[in-house]
Write an enzyme that holds these catalytic residues in place. Structure first.
Site, PDB file in Angstrom:
ATOM      1  N   ALA A  22       4.736  -6.919 -10.136  1.00  0.00           N
ATOM      2  CA  ALA A  22       3.863  -7.177 -11.139  1.00  0.00           C
ATOM      3  C   ALA A  22       2.816  -6.186 -11.270  1.00  0.00           C
ATOM      4  O   ALA A  22       2.277  -5.668 -12.352  1.00  0.00           O
ATOM      5  CB  ALA A  22       3.126  -8.628 -10.869  1.00  0.00           C
ATOM      6  N   VAL A  24       3.074  -2.837 -10.362  1.00  0.00           N
ATOM      7  CA  VAL A  24       3.684  -1.427 -11.213  1.00  0.00           C
ATOM      8  C   VAL A  24       3.667  -1.637 -12.494  1.00  0.00           C
ATOM      9  O   VAL A  24       3.342  -0.789 -13.644  1.00  0.00           O
ATOM     10  CB  VAL A  24       4.836  -1.198 -10.360  1.00  0.00           C
ATOM     11  CG1 VAL A  24       5.556   0.081 -11.297  1.00  0.00           C
ATOM     12  CG2 VAL A  24       4.600  -0.844  -9.133  1.00  0.00           C
ATOM     13  N   ASP A 103      -5.005 -11.477   6.482  1.00  0.00           N
ATOM     14  CA  ASP A 103      -6.399 -11.648   6.973  1.00  0.00           C
ATOM     15  C   ASP A 103      -6.818 -10.388   7.573  1.00  0.00           C
ATOM     16  O   ASP A 103      -7.950  -9.956   7.495  1.00  0.00           O
ATOM     17  CB  ASP A 103      -6.558 -12.717   7.768  1.00  0.00           C
ATOM     18  CG  ASP A 103      -7.905 -13.241   8.081  1.00  0.00           C
ATOM     19  OD1 ASP A 103      -8.384 -13.206   9.174  1.00  0.00           O
ATOM     20  OD2 ASP A 103      -8.704 -13.268   6.833  1.00  0.00           O
ATOM     21  N   GLY A 104      -5.944  -9.817   8.443  1.00  0.00           N
ATOM     22  CA  GLY A 104      -6.388  -8.303   9.113  1.00  0.00           C
ATOM     23  C   GLY A 104      -6.647  -7.250   8.216  1.00  0.00           C
ATOM     24  O   GLY A 104      -7.363  -6.225   8.531  1.00  0.00           O
ATOM     25  N   ILE A 127       2.412 -14.732   5.853  1.00  0.00           N
ATOM     26  CA  ILE A 127       3.175 -16.340   6.216  1.00  0.00           C
ATOM     27  C   ILE A 127       2.131 -17.243   6.980  1.00  0.00           C
ATOM     28  O   ILE A 127       2.326 -18.389   6.871  1.00  0.00           O
ATOM     29  CB  ILE A 127       4.208 -16.056   7.025  1.00  0.00           C
ATOM     30  CG1 ILE A 127       3.979 -15.707   8.312  1.00  0.00           C
ATOM     31  CG2 ILE A 127       5.401 -15.243   6.224  1.00  0.00           C
ATOM     32  CD1 ILE A 127       5.395 -15.823   9.265  1.00  0.00           C
ATOM     33  N   ASP A 128       0.752 -16.576   7.340  1.00  0.00           N
ATOM     34  CA  ASP A 128      -0.233 -17.395   8.127  1.00  0.00           C
ATOM     35  C   ASP A 128      -0.863 -18.272   7.207  1.00  0.00           C
ATOM     36  O   ASP A 128      -1.479 -19.204   7.740  1.00  0.00           O
ATOM     37  CB  ASP A 128      -0.885 -16.511   8.974  1.00  0.00           C
ATOM     38  CG  ASP A 128      -0.081 -15.712   9.937  1.00  0.00           C
ATOM     39  OD1 ASP A 128      -0.637 -14.730  10.340  1.00  0.00           O
ATOM     40  OD2 ASP A 128       0.921 -15.999  10.239  1.00  0.00           O
TER      41      ASP A 128
HETATM   42  O1  F6P Z   1       0.665 -12.252  10.602  1.00  0.00           O
HETATM   43  C1  F6P Z   1       1.932 -12.727  10.431  1.00  0.00           C
HETATM   44  C2  F6P Z   1       2.614 -12.658  11.769  1.00  0.00           C
HETATM   45  O2  F6P Z   1       3.740 -12.787  11.422  1.00  0.00           O
HETATM   46  C3  F6P Z   1       2.055 -13.770  12.823  1.00  0.00           C
HETATM   47  O3  F6P Z   1       2.266 -15.224  12.589  1.00  0.00           O
HETATM   48  C4  F6P Z   1       2.624 -13.211  14.056  1.00  0.00           C
HETATM   49  O4  F6P Z   1       1.924 -13.707  15.089  1.00  0.00           O
HETATM   50  C5  F6P Z   1       2.562 -11.670  13.840  1.00  0.00           C
HETATM   51  O5  F6P Z   1       2.526 -11.478  12.537  1.00  0.00           O
HETATM   52  C6  F6P Z   1       3.422 -10.851  14.620  1.00  0.00           C
HETATM   53  O6  F6P Z   1       3.058  -9.720  14.609  1.00  0.00           O
HETATM   54  P1  F6P Z   1       4.140  -8.370  14.706  1.00  0.00           P
HETATM   55  O7  F6P Z   1       4.974  -8.380  13.498  1.00  0.00           O
HETATM   56  O8  F6P Z   1       3.174  -7.092  14.681  1.00  0.00           O
HETATM   57  O9  F6P Z   1       4.950  -8.534  15.933  1.00  0.00           O
END
Ligand code: F6P
Length: 324
Positions: A22, A24, A103-104, A127-128
């Site tokens: 979307a 692009v 979020d990060g 997915i969180d």
């Molecule tokens: O933030 C998404 C996520 O799948 C979390 O639910 C999980 O704890 C984390 O990433 C796993 O991180 P990585 O892919 O770096 O192992």
């Protein structure tokens, strides 16, 4: 604004490709050059820019993952590394950037604008589903459906062997994914970090034993990875109740798979709205796109960056009724 960058960062999520498609195509529609940045913020530092055209995003709407690839980039917390990234953005002539992530990653998008004045729009994809400012993140619905499909399969064998099963799901230190999977998967107990004090071994076992007394042949417990160690809990429950107890860690299958229609739609609509918003931003402006009661909204990042999303306690509580 004629030159725009787009990247995906953090954990991948099904539907990210719909968002990239979307972004692009909308950018090209509005006469902009659009550059994909590979490998998230690390790609910014390593100057991995590639111009994208209409065909770059063909055949990806139904694919999980991200064609721009992604990774976690702790170096981006270092100012000197960000300065390299900023030099690359400026040398490429990028006038606006779209960051797709969880979020990060919000902070990274906000920092770019704060420190360079290059406008940015953040698209929540994880997915969180733990991003403040949006009811839903791209990928959450797909992960939930993966989770309940697994629960349905586990329930077959739990019932055949009259066993207790604990299913550990992802979600980092939040319980949004566990709550949704537990509720819609029909779990007897949902264990999430936000309400860790609600449950101890005694309480869990008495709920399980009450269920057996009223005729349940098995029980499913959904545990968020942030609640505790699933193997320990499985062993403690079996020891305490004498009931055969097993556990399954769903793990990374929750991150893949064909995005559901909802994950795709969020990707498409967020991608479109983010791009249209970006090309009208002034220097120094940083925004986020989200969905609120099924209405798309554009928020000022300054107003949301320090806020944390809260779990829906009502959903958590009513599941206790359904599990009787
Ligand atoms: O933030 C998404 C996520 O799948 C979390 O639910 C999980 O704890 C984390 O990433 C796993 O991180 P990585 O892919 O770096 O192992």
């Amino acid at each position: 604004m004629k030159k725009i960058g787009v990247l995906t960062t953090g954990g991948d999520a099904p539907g990210m490709n719909a968002a990239i498609r979307a972004v692009v195509r909308t950018a090209i529609f509005y006469g902009c050059k659009i550059y994909g940045i590979e490998h998230g913020f690390k790609g910014l530092i390593e100057n991995r820019f590639k111009e994208m055209n209409l065909s770059s995003v063909s055949g990806i709407i139904n694919k999980g993952g991200t064609i721009l690839q992604t990774l976690r980039c702790p170096e981006f917390h270092l100012k000197e590394k960000r300065e390299i990234a900023y030099r690359n953005l400026i040398n490429q002539g990028i006038e606006g950037i779209i960051v797709i992530g969880g979020d990060g990653s919000r902070k990274g998008a906000f920092l770019i604008t704060e420190e360079t004045k290059i406008p940015s729009v953040f698209i929540p994809a994880s997915i969180d589903n733990d991003v403040y400012g949006t009811d839903l993140t791209i990928g959450f619905d797909t992960a939930v459906n993966t989770g309940i499909d697994a629960i349905d399969k586990i329930r077959d064998t739990a019932s055949s062997h009259e066993r207790i099963f604990i299913v550990e799901v992802m979600g980092r230190e939040h319980g949004f994914l566990a709550l949704e999977i537990g509720l819609t998967g029909g779990a007897e107990i949902i264990l999430i970090p936000e309400f860790k004090k609600d449950y101890n071994l005694n309480k869990i076992c008495s709920i399980l034993q009450k269920g057996i007394k009223r005729g349940k042949d098995s029980s499913i417990i959904v545990m968020a990875e942030g609640f505790g160690f699933v193997k320990d809990w499985s062993e403690k429950i079996q020891k305490f109740t004498g009931l055969e107890t097993r556990y399954t860690v769903l793990g990374y299958i929750q991150r893949g798979g064909k995005p559901t229609a909802l994950s795709r739609k969020l990707g498409l609509v967020f991608g479109y709205e983010a791009l249209v918003s970006l090309i009208n931003l002034k220097k120094g402006q940083s925004k986020m796109v989200g969905i609120d009661n099924w209405k798309i909204k554009i928020m000022d990042m300054k107003k949301v960056i320090h806020k944390e999303k809260k779990i829906d306690k009502k959903l958590y509580d009513i599941n206790k009724i359904f599990a009787l």
